[in-house]
Design a protein around this motif. Structure first.
Motif, PDB file in Angstrom:
ATOM      1  N   ALA A  61       1.196  -1.344   0.113  1.00 13.42           N
ATOM      2  CA  ALA A  61       0.257   0.379   0.244  1.00 13.42           C
ATOM      3  C   ALA A  61       0.825   1.146  -0.038  1.00 13.42           C
ATOM      4  O   ALA A  61       2.118   1.560   0.003  1.00 13.42           O
ATOM      5  CB  ALA A  61      -0.879  -0.380   0.978  1.00 13.42           C
ATOM      6  N   PRO A  62       0.393   2.100  -0.129  1.00 12.86           N
ATOM      7  CA  PRO A  62       1.131   3.526  -0.133  1.00 12.86           C
ATOM      8  C   PRO A  62       1.686   3.721   1.060  1.00 12.86           C
ATOM      9  O   PRO A  62       1.549   3.995   2.005  1.00 12.86           O
ATOM     10  CB  PRO A  62       0.095   4.722  -0.755  1.00 12.86           C
ATOM     11  N   PRO A  63       3.216   4.353   1.056  1.00 13.72           N
ATOM     12  CA  PRO A  63       3.942   4.133   2.183  1.00 13.72           C
ATOM     13  C   PRO A  63       3.378   5.210   3.167  1.00 13.72           C
ATOM     14  O   PRO A  63       3.073   6.157   2.618  1.00 13.72           O
ATOM     15  CB  PRO A  63       5.320   4.419   2.556  1.00 13.72           C
ATOM     16  N   ALA A  64       3.084   5.012   5.127  1.00 11.51           N
ATOM     17  CA  ALA A  64       2.698   6.301   5.006  1.00 11.51           C
ATOM     18  C   ALA A  64       3.400   7.041   5.947  1.00 11.51           C
ATOM     19  O   ALA A  64       5.035   6.862   5.044  1.00 11.51           O
ATOM     20  CB  ALA A  64       2.254   5.369   6.420  1.00 11.51           C
ATOM     21  N   LEU A  65       3.202   8.326   6.457  1.00 10.78           N
ATOM     22  CA  LEU A  65       3.994   9.538   7.085  1.00 10.78           C
ATOM     23  C   LEU A  65       5.104   8.492   7.650  1.00 10.78           C
ATOM     24  O   LEU A  65       5.701   8.201   7.888  1.00 10.78           O
ATOM     25  CB  LEU A  65       2.739  10.632   8.080  1.00 10.78           C
ATOM     26  N   ALA A  66       4.362   8.085   8.529  1.00  8.60           N
ATOM     27  CA  ALA A  66       5.210   7.244   9.491  1.00  8.60           C
ATOM     28  C   ALA A  66       6.214   6.073   9.388  1.00  8.60           C
ATOM     29  O   ALA A  66       7.463   5.967   9.440  1.00  8.60           O
ATOM     30  CB  ALA A  66       4.574   5.891  10.657  1.00  8.60           C
ATOM     31  N   ASP A  67       6.079   5.599   7.568  1.00 12.95           N
ATOM     32  CA  ASP A  67       7.053   4.582   6.492  1.00 12.95           C
ATOM     33  C   ASP A  67       8.276   6.059   6.168  1.00 12.95           C
ATOM     34  O   ASP A  67       9.417   5.108   6.196  1.00 12.95           O
ATOM     35  CB  ASP A  67       6.437   4.012   6.044  1.00 12.95           C
ATOM     36  N   ILE A 117       7.060  12.983  -2.911  1.00 10.96           N
ATOM     37  CA  ILE A 117       7.703  11.757  -3.022  1.00 10.96           C
ATOM     38  C   ILE A 117       7.482  11.170  -3.554  1.00 10.96           C
ATOM     39  O   ILE A 117       7.987  10.796  -4.659  1.00 10.96           O
ATOM     40  CB  ILE A 117       8.758  11.793  -1.856  1.00 10.96           C
ATOM     41  N   LEU A 118       6.256  10.509  -3.104  1.00  5.01           N
ATOM     42  CA  LEU A 118       5.851   9.199  -4.028  1.00  5.01           C
ATOM     43  C   LEU A 118       5.268   9.486  -4.744  1.00  5.01           C
ATOM     44  O   LEU A 118       5.413   8.626  -5.734  1.00  5.01           O
ATOM     45  CB  LEU A 118       4.253   9.186  -3.167  1.00  5.01           C
TER      46      LEU A 118
END
Length: 138
Positions: free
Chosen positions: A11-17, A95-96
């Motif tokens: 899944a799309p990386p989250a802020l925490a990732d 960035i994504l």
């Protein structure tokens, strides 16, 4: 220093990732340089705020991957009382988007943007950093 980076996403990386990647990238910077950014706040946000968009004259919030806000080391003075902390912002959605468009390694992009913004903290201009990146140090 080699960092184990198992960053496979379904899944799309989250802020925490991205925050985790930024922490890992920061750990790869040599200590003599890293100690000069220990008081710089590093934040990951989805997009730049509206004020930043206007100030930077962005056509789209996707146009900015990262930003350094503060007084660079070349302009800091002990006689000047500072009221704000220096901060580096990494913008997750741009960035994504860049990651999807280029197919480059996501960790590599995060590290590149972080190091670029750290360069601004040291007082380097975009042109300075371009020259450094494009130099042959052999």
């Amino acid at each position: 220093m080699t960092v184990n980076r198992p960053h496979a996403f379904t899944a799309p990386p989250a802020l925490a990732d991205l925050e985790r990647m930024a922490d890992e990238a920061l750990a790869t910077i040599p200590e003599p340089l890293r100690r000069h950014v220990q008081n710089v706040l590093i934040r990951v946000e989805d997009f730049p705020d509206e004020e930043t968009e206007q100030e930077m004259e962005l056509e789209s919030p996707f146009d900015l991957l990262g930003l350094y806000r503060g007084v660079d080391l070349t302009r800091q003075s002990v006689s000047h009382v500072r009221t704000e902390i220096d901060a580096i912002f990494l913008y997750r959605r741009p960035i994504l988007d860049y990651w999807c468009e280029t197919g480059e390694d996501l960790y590599g992009i995060v590290r590149h943007v972080l190091i670029h913004e750290i360069g601004h903290h040291f007082g380097f201009s975009d042109d300075d950093m371009d020259r450094i990146e494009n130099s042959d140090f052999d």
